[in-house]
Design a protein around this motif. Structure first.
Motif: not given
Length: 817
Positions: A781, A768-769, A762, A764-766, A760, A785
């Motif tokens: 996490h 979550a990944e 962004t 945010r995406e990384r 991914t 966040e």
């Protein structure tokens, strides 16, 4: 040769230790005897005769006055400029304290360190932890300054009900009777939340009706007004400044004429006919609380052309208390000061008749208002504006340190860039200086002193440092501090800077005229005695003072040369370790300052008061010495914590460096160039050797501001810290801690990205990944966040609708990346 050397040593020792005149005579007589009896030198009878004559002239007071000091006295009376009554009253106002030691050339550091450390009583601490904390929670500075242009009614009522307006009023009248130290700390805490509220609280407790009544009011005035002031039933203001008379308060055009007249009492409705009183006309401006005041303290010049009170027609400045509902009193219009939108405005009246018993202190105090004002001004100027300056320093230290740790650029917290840490070092160092300088003066106030000279030092230097720390904080925050809105916690304070610089005497005049103008006369061990002897035509007193003055000058010449040549290495210090060198440098520069002060008066005479640039530099010398010694005392009062040494090195080292630079500038501009050449060789035999704090210490201070710990806590103690993370200030501490705690995790994610482990794009995406791929735990996490959310809250600025009226509170929901 040996005897010549011994003579030089003897003279040096006698001068250095300021030996009395008789000891000088005995020592030189013994030297002559030794020269003849032991050294085998035949001392001519003529030499003995000269020695005997000089010794007799100097040691026999009547002979000394006849031959030496008498002729000098005659000249002194002719060349000494006359002082106006207002100048004399200003000079006589207040007391001299530690500032006198700094003028002496031999500061008594044991005395300094013996002053009690300032502290709050249990009652005072409870008030700060209770009502003051609660008041701060009620303050919404954006709402006050942008929407209401005033404190909300519930805030006003809370201030009145909790006794904030009666902190200085004695308990017998229903007041809190707090110490000056507590008064300052209350103002400081409120000011870290909102300048408008702080000004509204501090003014009634500073120079005004309450202060003047307690010192000079009649018993009837005290019994009526002080309980009402303490309970907030009266809102006081004090009207001094006129459109044509600001800093020169002695030239106020407002006047009152003694006459007989009639009036209706505004409170009781009772009518009084044919009473002795004053018909007053005034036009005042820049009067804080005037638009909402119920009682007006009024300063005016009083005249008695019909001699109803006595033979004197021009009685002088008089202070009276006038209920604002009295017929002819005009209030209600407002000025619009920038930043801190507090109640401030003009008041005026024409031919308003007031009875004689409305004079503060009654008829007996008619014409004595200027003395009343200058005596009380020294107290207020030590507290109000210096406290707000300390608040600004603490607040900018707290916010800028956290912001610079949270905000990053090029992969680093911005506080770790050297250009930024240079600005942060000034913020922390100046804050340390400001608090130390005020705390020491507050100790003086609470032990019965009224340090008029030090109050001027505090007013000028604390407000100037307030300006500097705000400028640096604005630079570090960048766009965050430019866009106004609820999230901008610096903008309004930045706009309000000119208020502190201007009020209670413009800073330019305070520096160039007042600090040294008062200090040279009040604090010098001999000058005021000589001037009083001249005015009283007292030859005996002049003889004693002038003789002592000569010895004082000679001593400072020797001390300055010796201390300069040796770098003061052999001078005693009350403390060991790293700070010992600073005590020695203070002694050296104090001797040099005393010498330069005398040489300025000697070479320029009465014209020195018009040489404002030179006077300002002399004032800078005194101020720097005071700030340095206050900082040393502050370090000891806080337990001599080793972690605070970077702050001490900045505060003391830079203050002494400023003294050196002021001396250099003074010598470069002294009109008598030969005298300047000699003085420079005496004071700076090796050149300008002092240096300001190092870059390394600046970096240490910047790191201190960005790292939770004892030093940071001590520096920002007293700042109101909101517990709500939705608050622009309240979010800073949680965000800083979260960023520090998750920094290793962010580093881990960056490493994984460099290794190509993410598909991914962004952040945010990384995140979550990484969780989905088992690269980080759920707790990690969530921590990342939270830290990122708090960081965004810190760096975001406000936006409004197109008309700039409606603020968007939901901007955090517009997260794109």
């Amino acid at each position: 040769m040996l005897y010549a050397i011994s003579l030089i040593l003897a003279v040096g020792v006698l001068a250095y230790w300021r030996a009395p005149l008789l000891l000088w005579t005995i020592a030189l007589g013994l030297w002559l005897a030794a020269l003849q009896l032991v050294g085998g030198c035949a001392v001519p009878v003529a030499v003995w005769a000269v020695f005997a004559v000089v010794a007799a002239v100097l040691n026999v007071a009547p002979l000394r006055r006849l031959v030496f000091t008498g002729p000098v006295f005659a000249i002194f009376k002719k060349i000494t400029p006359a002082m106006s009554q207002t100048e004399q009253e200003a000079i006589n106002a207040g007391t001299v304290w530690w500032d006198r030691d700094l003028f002496s050339g031999k500061p008594d550091f044991k005395r300094l360190l013996a002053f009690p450390a300032p502290k709050l009583s249990a009652e005072e601490q409870a008030f700060i932890d209770g009502p003051t904390e609660q008041l701060c929670r009620m303050i919404d500075d954006w709402k006050i300054t942008h929407e209401l242009k005033d404190l909300p009614p519930e805030v006003w009522q809370f201030i009145k009900d909790q006794g904030f307006l009666g902190m200085i009023v004695k308990k017998r009248y229903g007041g809190l009777e707090f110490s000056n130290y507590a008064h300052a700390k209350v103002v400081t805490k409120i000011a870290t939340r909102g300048g408008s509220a702080a000004v509204s609280v501090m003014v009634p407790n500073s120079l005004g009706p309450g202060e003047l009544l307690q010192h000079y009011g009649t018993e009837a005035q005290k019994d009526y007004y002080l309980p009402r002031l303490a309970r907030g039933l009266e809102i006081p203001c004090f009207a001094l400044t006129s459109p044509s008379a600001g800093s020169d308060a002695g030239s106020i055009p407002d006047y009152g004429v003694v006459c007989r007249g009639s009036y209706t009492h505004p409170r009781t409705g009772e009518r009084f006919e044919d009473v002795l009183g004053i018909r007053v006309s005034w036009e005042k401006r820049w009067i804080t609380l005037a638009p909402v005041a119920t009682i007006l303290g009024l300063a005016f010049k009083m005249y008695d052309p019909d001699h109803l009170l006595g033979d004197v027609e021009e009685l002088g400045i008089t202070c009276a208390l006038v209920p604002t509902e009295h017929e002819g009193v005009a209030i209600g219009r407002r000025h619009y000061p920038g930043g801190a939108v507090f109640m401030n405005g003009p008041t005026w009246g024409r031919d308003v008749f007031i009875p004689m018993d409305w004079i503060i202190g009654g008829q007996a105090m008619a014409g004595k208002g200027w003395r009343m004002l200058v005596e009380c001004l020294s107290v207020g100027r030590c507290i109000s504006l210096p406290a707000m300056s300390v608040a600004t320093g603490k607040f900018t230290s707290f916010t800028t340190g956290a912001f610079a740790r949270v905000r990053d650029q090029f992969g680093l917290p911005i506080g770790k860039f050297e250009g930024v840490d240079e600005a942060m070092a000034r913020i922390g160092g100046y804050t340390y200086q400001m608090e130390a300088a005020q705390d020491l003066a507050l100790v003086g106030l609470d032990t019965g002193e009224k340090p008029s000279v030090l109050s001027a030092v505090l007013k000028y230097h604390n407000t100037e440092r307030m300006r500097k720390v705000l400028n640096d904080a604005m630079d570090v925050h960048g766009g965050k501090a430019v866009v106004l809105g609820p999230r901008n916690y610096l903008g309004r304070a930045y706009q309000a800077i000119p208020i502190g610089i201007t009020v209670e005497g413009a800073n330019i005049l305070t520096r160039s005229m007042i600090i040294y103008g008062q200090g040279a006369i009040r604090c010098h061990p001999f000058v005021l005695r000589e001037m009083k002897a001249s005015m009283a035509n007292d030859a005996r007193e002049f003889d004693d003072a002038f003789t002592g003055h000569i010895g004082f000058v000679l001593s400072n010449v020797v001390r300055s040369l010796w201390l300069g040549a040796t770098g003061a290495r052999f001078t005693g210090s009350p403390k060991g370790g790293e700070v010992a060198a600073y005590y020695r440098r203070v002694t050296r520069l104090s001797s040099a300052f005393a010498l330069l002060s005398d040489m300025a008066m000697f070479s320029l005479g009465g014209t020195l008061k018009f040489r404002e640039k030179l006077s300002a530099r002399l004032g800078d010398m005194l101020s720097g010495l005071y700030i340095a010694t206050a900082s040393l005392k502050h370090y000891e009062d806080q337990g001599a914590q080793k972690d605070d040494l970077p702050l001490v090195r900045f505060a003391v080292g830079n203050a002494l460096y400023d003294v050196q630079q002021a001396m250099d500038g003074f010598l470069a501009n002294l009109p008598s160039r030969p005298l300047a050449w000699v003085l420079r060789r005496v004071i700076f035999p090796w050149g300008l050797t002092l240096r300001p704090a190092s870059d390394k210490d600046g970096t240490r201070i910047a790191r201190l501001l960005m790292t939770p710990g004892g030093s940071r806590d001590r520096l920002v103690h007293g700042v109101f810290k909101p517990e709500d993370a939705r608050d622009a200030v309240g979010v800073l501490e949680p965000a800083m801690r979260a960023i520090i705690e998750t920094e290793p995790l962010e580093g881990k994610l960056k490493k994984l990205a460099r290794e190509g482990r993410f598909k991914t794009i962004t952040a945010r995406e990384r995140l979550a990944e990484a969780l989905a791929g088992g690269l980080i735990s759920q707790a990690e996490h969530d921590a990342l966040e939270t830290a990122r959310r708090l960081k965004r809250e810190v760096i975001m600025v406000d936006d409004f609708d197109f008309s700039l009226r409606e603020h968007d509170d939901k901007m955090l929901e517009r997260v794109v990346f």
